[in-house]
Design an enzyme around this catalytic site. Structure first.
Site, PDB file in Angstrom:
ATOM      1  N   GLY A   1      70.389  60.200  10.457  1.00 49.67           N
ATOM      2  CA  GLY A   1      69.022  60.234   9.959  1.00 49.67           C
ATOM      3  C   GLY A   1      68.561  58.820   9.742  1.00 49.67           C
ATOM      4  O   GLY A   1      68.783  57.963  10.584  1.00 49.67           O
ATOM      5  N   GLU A   2      67.970  58.560   8.600  1.00 52.49           N
ATOM      6  CA  GLU A   2      67.559  57.199   8.250  1.00 52.49           C
ATOM      7  C   GLU A   2      68.322  56.789   7.007  1.00 52.49           C
ATOM      8  O   GLU A   2      68.068  57.305   5.914  1.00 52.49           O
ATOM      9  CB  GLU A   2      66.045  57.143   8.004  1.00 52.49           C
ATOM     10  N   SER A   3      69.219  55.842   7.164  1.00 48.50           N
ATOM     11  CA  SER A   3      70.092  55.498   6.041  1.00 48.50           C
ATOM     12  C   SER A   3      69.322  54.991   4.827  1.00 48.50           C
ATOM     13  O   SER A   3      69.663  55.332   3.684  1.00 48.50           O
ATOM     14  CB  SER A   3      71.145  54.491   6.488  1.00 48.50           C
TER      15      SER A   3
ATOM     16  N   CYS B   1      76.630  58.417  12.411  1.00 52.36           N
ATOM     17  CA  CYS B   1      75.487  57.525  12.627  1.00 52.36           C
ATOM     18  C   CYS B   1      74.940  56.942  11.314  1.00 52.36           C
ATOM     19  O   CYS B   1      75.567  56.063  10.738  1.00 52.36           O
ATOM     20  CB  CYS B   1      74.426  58.246  13.459  1.00 52.36           C
TER      21      CYS B   1
ATOM     22  N   ILE C   1      72.146  57.794  19.269  1.00 46.85           N
ATOM     23  CA  ILE C   1      70.698  57.716  19.014  1.00 46.85           C
ATOM     24  C   ILE C   1      70.449  56.577  18.023  1.00 46.85           C
ATOM     25  O   ILE C   1      70.774  56.697  16.839  1.00 46.85           O
ATOM     26  CB  ILE C   1      70.159  59.036  18.422  1.00 46.85           C
ATOM     27  N   ARG C   2      69.893  55.498  18.493  1.00 44.41           N
ATOM     28  CA  ARG C   2      69.673  54.306  17.648  1.00 44.41           C
ATOM     29  C   ARG C   2      70.909  54.062  16.774  1.00 44.41           C
ATOM     30  O   ARG C   2      70.843  53.922  15.554  1.00 44.41           O
ATOM     31  CB  ARG C   2      68.421  54.478  16.790  1.00 44.41           C
TER      32      ARG C   2
ATOM     33  N   HIS D   1      76.938  61.409  17.595  1.00 44.57           N
ATOM     34  CA  HIS D   1      76.558  62.671  16.932  1.00 44.57           C
ATOM     35  C   HIS D   1      77.247  63.899  17.533  1.00 44.57           C
ATOM     36  O   HIS D   1      76.627  64.586  18.359  1.00 44.57           O
ATOM     37  CB  HIS D   1      75.050  62.893  17.109  1.00 44.57           C
TER      38      HIS D   1
ATOM     39  N   GLU E   1      77.559  66.676  16.232  1.00 49.14           N
ATOM     40  CA  GLU E   1      76.823  67.879  15.795  1.00 49.14           C
ATOM     41  C   GLU E   1      75.731  68.265  16.785  1.00 49.14           C
ATOM     42  O   GLU E   1      75.199  69.365  16.729  1.00 49.14           O
ATOM     43  CB  GLU E   1      76.243  67.670  14.382  1.00 49.14           C
TER      44      GLU E   1
HETATM   45  N1  GLN Z   1      68.857  54.085  12.946  1.00 53.42           N
HETATM   46  C1  GLN Z   1      69.285  54.917  11.840  1.00 53.42           C
HETATM   47  C2  GLN Z   1      69.612  54.047  10.618  1.00 53.42           C
HETATM   48  O1  GLN Z   1      69.703  52.867  10.739  1.00 53.42           O
HETATM   49  C3  GLN Z   1      70.476  55.742  12.253  1.00 53.42           C
HETATM   50  C4  GLN Z   1      70.104  56.604  13.409  1.00 53.42           C
HETATM   51  C5  GLN Z   1      70.813  57.926  13.437  1.00 53.42           C
HETATM   52  O2  GLN Z   1      71.410  58.369  12.469  1.00 53.42           O
HETATM   53  N2  GLN Z   1      70.698  58.588  14.560  1.00 53.42           N
HETATM   54  O3  GLN Z   1      69.762  54.540   9.550  1.00 53.42           O
END
Ligand code: GLN
Length: 189
Positions: free
Chosen positions: A46-48, A78, A133-134, A169, A171
């Site tokens: 997600g977004e940390s 991630c 993913i990113r 990921h 999942e």
């Molecule tokens: N870019 C997100 C972050 O820095 C991590 C991306 C993800 O969990 N797919 O938190």
């Protein structure tokens, strides 16, 4: 045995579906009280930064840090990996400091640069389709951190004692083998 899935933000539902598929009892964790009921915890992608903010607000951040120090098995994918890392190199952000790795956030590029790569994972007898993913990149790790998988010389899955992380990921795939690995980690704890 009950596996917790941190439900504050991100793709925690996909982890939940995977556990459902494996027939493993699970609980979505959003409060310290709920955290007390589980034997292991998955932290989703997600977004940390957002995850940290919400966890602090509900009193989960320091509490989880303490639980991990006392041996609670955790698995971070991630953003979950970023949260568990000792240090984030390119962004001034706190972390749970649970595994001796340094990470660089978004090191594999933007959302459009997401990719799938087949990786070897120690203990699995055939490659795993890893979705990035990113994703964060692990740039430093201590000797007692075990690298379970790497991609072009960079670790993408690591374990130190009760802490498991992957920059990809599992999942989001139909392949439950890494969740199965974590479930066994919790059973053995
Ligand atoms: N870019 C997100 C972050 O820095 C991590 C991306 C993800 O969990 N797919 O938190």
């Amino acid at each position: 045995m009950l596996i917790g899935v941190l439900g504050v933000q991100g793709d925690f539902r996909e982890h939940r579906f995977m556990l459902e598929r494996l027939g493993i009892p699970f609980k979505i964790v959003r409060t310290p009280e709920e955290l007390n009921q589980v034997d292991g915890l998955i932290i989703a992608g997600g977004e940390s930064t957002t995850m940290i903010r919400i966890m602090k607000r509900v009193g989960l951040f320091d509490y989880l840090k303490e639980k991990i120090k006392n041996g609670l098995p955790v698995y971070g994918t991630c953003a979950g990996m970023i949260l568990l890392a000792a240090h984030v190199e390119n962004y001034p952000q706190e972390s749970l400091g649970a595994i001796d790795i340094h990470v660089v956030r978004n090191a594999y590029g933007r959302q459009v640069d997401s990719f799938v790569e087949s990786v070897e994972v120690k203990g699995l007898d055939s490659p795993f389709e890893a979705i990035f993913i990113r994703a964060p990149k692990v740039v430093k790790w201590k000797n007692d951190v075990h690298v379970l998988s790497e991609l072009e010389g960079t670790p993408v899955m690591l374990r130190q004692d009760n802490v498991l992380v992957s920059s990809f990921h599992p999942e989001l795939t139909g392949d439950p083998r890494i969740h199965d690995y974590f479930v066994n980690m919790v059973k053995g704890a």
